[in-house]
Motif scaffolding. Structure first.
Motif, PDB file in Angstrom:
ATOM      1  N   LEU A  64       3.119 -11.533  21.307  1.00 19.86           N
ATOM      2  CA  LEU A  64       4.013 -11.122  20.224  1.00 19.86           C
ATOM      3  C   LEU A  64       3.224 -10.444  19.097  1.00 19.86           C
ATOM      4  O   LEU A  64       3.595  -9.368  18.609  1.00 19.86           O
ATOM      5  CB  LEU A  64       4.776 -12.345  19.694  1.00 19.86           C
ATOM      6  N   LEU A  65       2.114 -11.071  18.701  1.00 15.78           N
ATOM      7  CA  LEU A  65       1.297 -10.520  17.613  1.00 15.78           C
ATOM      8  C   LEU A  65       0.787  -9.118  17.959  1.00 15.78           C
ATOM      9  O   LEU A  65       0.802  -8.209  17.128  1.00 15.78           O
ATOM     10  CB  LEU A  65       0.119 -11.462  17.353  1.00 15.78           C
ATOM     11  N   ASN A  66       0.344  -8.957  19.206  1.00 19.00           N
ATOM     12  CA  ASN A  66      -0.203  -7.664  19.621  1.00 19.00           C
ATOM     13  C   ASN A  66       0.863  -6.568  19.625  1.00 19.00           C
ATOM     14  O   ASN A  66       0.584  -5.412  19.284  1.00 19.00           O
ATOM     15  CB  ASN A  66      -0.834  -7.777  21.010  1.00 19.00           C
ATOM     16  N   ILE A  67       2.084  -6.934  19.987  1.00 18.23           N
ATOM     17  CA  ILE A  67       3.164  -5.936  19.973  1.00 18.23           C
ATOM     18  C   ILE A  67       3.522  -5.579  18.528  1.00 18.23           C
ATOM     19  O   ILE A  67       3.638  -4.398  18.176  1.00 18.23           O
ATOM     20  CB  ILE A  67       4.399  -6.444  20.749  1.00 18.23           C
ATOM     21  N   LEU A  68       3.643  -6.595  17.670  1.00 24.48           N
ATOM     22  CA  LEU A  68       3.989  -6.321  16.269  1.00 24.48           C
ATOM     23  C   LEU A  68       2.921  -5.446  15.607  1.00 24.48           C
ATOM     24  O   LEU A  68       3.222  -4.617  14.755  1.00 24.48           O
ATOM     25  CB  LEU A  68       4.150  -7.633  15.489  1.00 24.48           C
ATOM     26  N   GLY A  69       1.666  -5.628  16.011  1.00 28.04           N
ATOM     27  CA  GLY A  69       0.570  -4.869  15.409  1.00 28.04           C
ATOM     28  C   GLY A  69       0.342  -3.518  16.059  1.00 28.04           C
ATOM     29  O   GLY A  69      -0.559  -2.786  15.659  1.00 28.04           O
ATOM     30  N   GLY A  70       1.127  -3.198  17.069  1.00 28.23           N
ATOM     31  CA  GLY A  70       0.982  -1.895  17.709  1.00 28.23           C
ATOM     32  C   GLY A  70      -0.200  -1.804  18.651  1.00 28.23           C
ATOM     33  O   GLY A  70      -0.630  -0.704  19.015  1.00 28.23           O
ATOM     34  N   LEU A  71      -0.730  -2.942  19.082  1.00 35.03           N
ATOM     35  CA  LEU A  71      -1.815  -2.931  20.067  1.00 35.03           C
ATOM     36  C   LEU A  71      -1.258  -2.888  21.479  1.00 35.03           C
ATOM     37  O   LEU A  71      -1.969  -2.598  22.435  1.00 35.03           O
ATOM     38  CB  LEU A  71      -2.685  -4.199  19.931  1.00 35.03           C
ATOM     39  N   ASP A  72       0.020  -3.235  21.620  1.00 36.98           N
ATOM     40  CA  ASP A  72       0.664  -3.308  22.930  1.00 36.98           C
ATOM     41  C   ASP A  72       2.114  -2.861  22.738  1.00 36.98           C
ATOM     42  O   ASP A  72       2.597  -2.791  21.606  1.00 36.98           O
ATOM     43  CB  ASP A  72       0.590  -4.768  23.431  1.00 36.98           C
ATOM     44  N   ARG A  73       2.772  -2.544  23.837  1.00 31.66           N
ATOM     45  CA  ARG A  73       4.174  -2.118  23.780  1.00 31.66           C
ATOM     46  C   ARG A  73       5.057  -3.139  24.484  1.00 31.66           C
ATOM     47  O   ARG A  73       4.665  -3.695  25.509  1.00 31.66           O
ATOM     48  CB  ARG A  73       4.332  -0.778  24.514  1.00 31.66           C
ATOM     49  N   ALA A  74       6.253  -3.330  23.962  1.00 33.09           N
ATOM     50  CA  ALA A  74       7.216  -4.207  24.611  1.00 33.09           C
ATOM     51  C   ALA A  74       7.736  -3.549  25.889  1.00 33.09           C
ATOM     52  O   ALA A  74       7.761  -2.317  26.004  1.00 33.09           O
ATOM     53  CB  ALA A  74       8.377  -4.499  23.667  1.00 33.09           C
ATOM     54  N   THR A  75       8.139  -4.371  26.854  1.00 33.61           N
ATOM     55  CA  THR A  75       8.774  -3.869  28.071  1.00 33.61           C
ATOM     56  C   THR A  75      10.234  -3.534  27.790  1.00 33.61           C
ATOM     57  O   THR A  75      10.788  -2.587  28.331  1.00 33.61           O
ATOM     58  CB  THR A  75       8.698  -4.937  29.184  1.00 33.61           C
ATOM     59  N   ARG A  96      -1.339   5.283  14.008  1.00 34.86           N
ATOM     60  CA  ARG A  96      -1.441   5.452  12.553  1.00 34.86           C
ATOM     61  C   ARG A  96      -0.834   4.278  11.815  1.00 34.86           C
ATOM     62  O   ARG A  96      -1.346   3.870  10.760  1.00 34.86           O
ATOM     63  CB  ARG A  96      -0.785   6.769  12.141  1.00 34.86           C
ATOM     64  N   PHE A  97       0.248   3.736  12.338  1.00 29.18           N
ATOM     65  CA  PHE A  97       0.836   2.520  11.759  1.00 29.18           C
ATOM     66  C   PHE A  97      -0.222   1.416  11.719  1.00 29.18           C
ATOM     67  O   PHE A  97      -0.443   0.766  10.692  1.00 29.18           O
ATOM     68  CB  PHE A  97       2.040   2.078  12.609  1.00 29.18           C
ATOM     69  N   ARG A  98      -0.901   1.237  12.844  1.00 22.28           N
ATOM     70  CA  ARG A  98      -1.910   0.184  12.969  1.00 22.28           C
ATOM     71  C   ARG A  98      -3.057   0.427  11.981  1.00 22.28           C
ATOM     72  O   ARG A  98      -3.503  -0.470  11.293  1.00 22.28           O
ATOM     73  CB  ARG A  98      -2.436   0.241  14.403  1.00 22.28           C
ATOM     74  N   ARG A  99      -3.486   1.663  11.913  1.00 24.01           N
ATOM     75  CA  ARG A  99      -4.629   1.998  11.061  1.00 24.01           C
ATOM     76  C   ARG A  99      -4.282   1.866   9.581  1.00 24.01           C
ATOM     77  O   ARG A  99      -5.076   1.381   8.786  1.00 24.01           O
ATOM     78  CB  ARG A  99      -5.064   3.433  11.370  1.00 24.01           C
ATOM     79  N   ASP A 100      -3.067   2.288   9.209  1.00 25.61           N
ATOM     80  CA  ASP A 100      -2.718   2.347   7.789  1.00 25.61           C
ATOM     81  C   ASP A 100      -2.134   1.053   7.241  1.00 25.61           C
ATOM     82  O   ASP A 100      -2.233   0.783   6.047  1.00 25.61           O
ATOM     83  CB  ASP A 100      -1.704   3.477   7.541  1.00 25.61           C
ATOM     84  N   ARG A 171      -6.067  -2.514   2.224  1.00 22.41           N
ATOM     85  CA  ARG A 171      -4.843  -2.965   1.548  1.00 22.41           C
ATOM     86  C   ARG A 171      -3.660  -2.972   2.513  1.00 22.41           C
ATOM     87  O   ARG A 171      -2.646  -2.292   2.283  1.00 22.41           O
ATOM     88  CB  ARG A 171      -4.495  -2.057   0.369  1.00 22.41           C
ATOM     89  N   PRO A 172      -3.767  -3.731   3.595  1.00 27.34           N
ATOM     90  CA  PRO A 172      -2.704  -3.691   4.603  1.00 27.34           C
ATOM     91  C   PRO A 172      -1.436  -4.360   4.100  1.00 27.34           C
ATOM     92  O   PRO A 172      -1.501  -5.320   3.339  1.00 27.34           O
ATOM     93  CB  PRO A 172      -3.303  -4.481   5.767  1.00 27.34           C
ATOM     94  N   GLU A 173      -0.300  -3.840   4.537  1.00 35.08           N
ATOM     95  CA  GLU A 173       0.953  -4.518   4.222  1.00 35.08           C
ATOM     96  C   GLU A 173       1.099  -5.787   5.043  1.00 35.08           C
ATOM     97  O   GLU A 173       1.819  -6.702   4.664  1.00 35.08           O
ATOM     98  CB  GLU A 173       2.136  -3.593   4.511  1.00 35.08           C
ATOM     99  N   VAL A 174       0.431  -5.806   6.186  1.00 37.73           N
ATOM    100  CA  VAL A 174       0.541  -6.948   7.094  1.00 37.73           C
ATOM    101  C   VAL A 174      -0.836  -7.391   7.537  1.00 37.73           C
ATOM    102  O   VAL A 174      -1.674  -6.567   7.904  1.00 37.73           O
ATOM    103  CB  VAL A 174       1.302  -6.555   8.388  1.00 37.73           C
ATOM    104  N   MET A 175      -1.055  -8.690   7.526  1.00 39.92           N
ATOM    105  CA  MET A 175      -2.263  -9.267   8.115  1.00 39.92           C
ATOM    106  C   MET A 175      -1.839 -10.054   9.350  1.00 39.92           C
ATOM    107  O   MET A 175      -1.018 -10.969   9.252  1.00 39.92           O
ATOM    108  CB  MET A 175      -2.926 -10.231   7.129  1.00 39.92           C
ATOM    109  N   LEU A 176      -2.378  -9.679  10.505  1.00 38.55           N
ATOM    110  CA  LEU A 176      -2.051 -10.377  11.745  1.00 38.55           C
ATOM    111  C   LEU A 176      -3.296 -11.128  12.200  1.00 38.55           C
ATOM    112  O   LEU A 176      -4.338 -10.515  12.469  1.00 38.55           O
ATOM    113  CB  LEU A 176      -1.601  -9.369  12.807  1.00 38.55           C
ATOM    114  N   CYS A 177      -3.182 -12.442  12.249  1.00 41.26           N
ATOM    115  CA  CYS A 177      -4.365 -13.285  12.450  1.00 41.26           C
ATOM    116  C   CYS A 177      -4.153 -14.180  13.660  1.00 41.26           C
ATOM    117  O   CYS A 177      -3.245 -15.010  13.675  1.00 41.26           O
ATOM    118  CB  CYS A 177      -4.610 -14.156  11.229  1.00 41.26           C
ATOM    119  N   ASP A 178      -4.989 -13.987  14.689  1.00 36.48           N
ATOM    120  CA  ASP A 178      -4.843 -14.764  15.921  1.00 36.48           C
ATOM    121  C   ASP A 178      -5.916 -15.846  15.955  1.00 36.48           C
ATOM    122  O   ASP A 178      -7.067 -15.572  16.252  1.00 36.48           O
ATOM    123  CB  ASP A 178      -4.961 -13.834  17.139  1.00 36.48           C
TER     124      ASP A 178
END
Ligand SMILES: Nc1ncnc2c1ncn2[C@@H]1O[C@H](COP(=O)(O)OP(=O)(O)OP(=O)(O)O)[C@@H](O)[C@H]1O
Ligand SMILES: [Mg+2]
Length: 248
Positions: A64-75, A96-100, A171-178
């Motif tokens: 789930l985290l990887n999809i939300l962060g744009g590292l993976d795509r949902a089926t 770009r979403f992931r980077r910015d 300055r990310p809008e989101v921090m995704l921490c696994d």
């Protein structure tokens, strides 16, 4: 080359959800080896919250985290980031979403051993759109005085805080921490959680934090529990405690 518009138009207020998912599904493999890692996840993650994601091993947290962060795509299914549909955007826009907008922190810090703390953070500030100075990011995690030290000269908790500084410097809008505290003892882990809470408070970043430690949920504004690729519970915590009150 002309100026490129921001990858994801965002409104600045906290009135929109950070993430909204609908029927999010992720299937790995085919046939007899097929794994349904996410089986229709419906979630709303409001902006500005600290969200703790719990669930047994294999329940789908990292997927789930990887999809939300744009590292993976949902089926199948969809998700929105601040009102913008993310499932249909191009790979370039997703990158770009992931980077910015996204800062990642993983269990293992992935610092460059030949670079100092400051230089590790600068790897990100060199490519980010509106970065903070590396020293400022290190100061936010309480490590300004260690800026010129190499990873091998730091404890695990200090290295993890450098990794957090690297993630927050854009300055990310989101921090995704696994599992950011997965390799740390309780006292050291608390300092890492304090750094994440500070980012949430000072930068307003939404923090999504995976942990195996149910005790960490006490610091969350919201606690989401996954089971077998589905949301078993999403509840608001009316009285989050400060990280320093936690131990495990
Ligand atoms: N790339 C992949 N290929 C095949 N199966 C995968 C892949 N990634 C994850 N899975 C499977 O999907 C399911 C969910 O995995 P995921 O890593 O999201 O679990 P998790 O909740 O993060 O577990 P843990 O707490 O152990 O990290 C598991 O059954 C896992 O084996
Ligand atoms: Mg995982």
């Amino acid at each position: 080359m002309g100026e490129t518009p921001p990858s994801v138009p965002t409104d600045q207020g906290h009135d929109r959800a950070c993430f909204q998912t609908r029927g999010l599904t992720r299937v790995f493999g085919e046939g007899t080896t097929q794994v349904r890692a996410l089986r229709g996840v419906d979630l709303t993650i409001p902006s500005g919250e600290v969200v703790v994601l719990l669930g047994a091993s294999g329940s789908g947290k990292s997927t789930l985290l990887n999809i939300l962060g744009g590292l993976d795509r949902a089926t199948d299914g969809a998700f929105e980031f601040r009102g913008r549909d993310m499932t249909t955007i191009t790979d370039t826009a997703l990158t770009r979403f992931r980077r910015d907008h996204v800062g990642f922190v993983f269990q293992f810090y992935n610092l460059m051993p030949s670079l100092t703390a400051r230089e590790n953070v600068e790897l990100v500030t060199e490519i980010a759109a509106d970065p903070m100075p590396a020293l400022e990011a290190l100061d936010l995690v309480g490590l300004a005085e260690r800026a010129d030290h190499f990873p091998a000269e730091m404890s695990g908790g200090e290295q993890q805080r450098v990794a957090i500084a690297r993630a927050i410097a854009k300055r990310p809008e989101v921090m995704l921490c696994d599992e950011p505290t997965g390799a740390l003892d309780s006292a050291t882990g608390v300092r890492v959680l304090q750094a994440l809470k500070r980012v949430n408070r000072d930068l307003g970043s939404t923090v999504l934090l995976i942990t195996h430690n149910a005790g960490v949920a006490a610091m969350a504004d919201r606690v989401i529990t996954l089971a077998d690729g589905e949301v078993r519970e999403s509840r608001r915590n009316e009285h989050p405690v400060e990280p320093e009150a936690l131990s495990w």
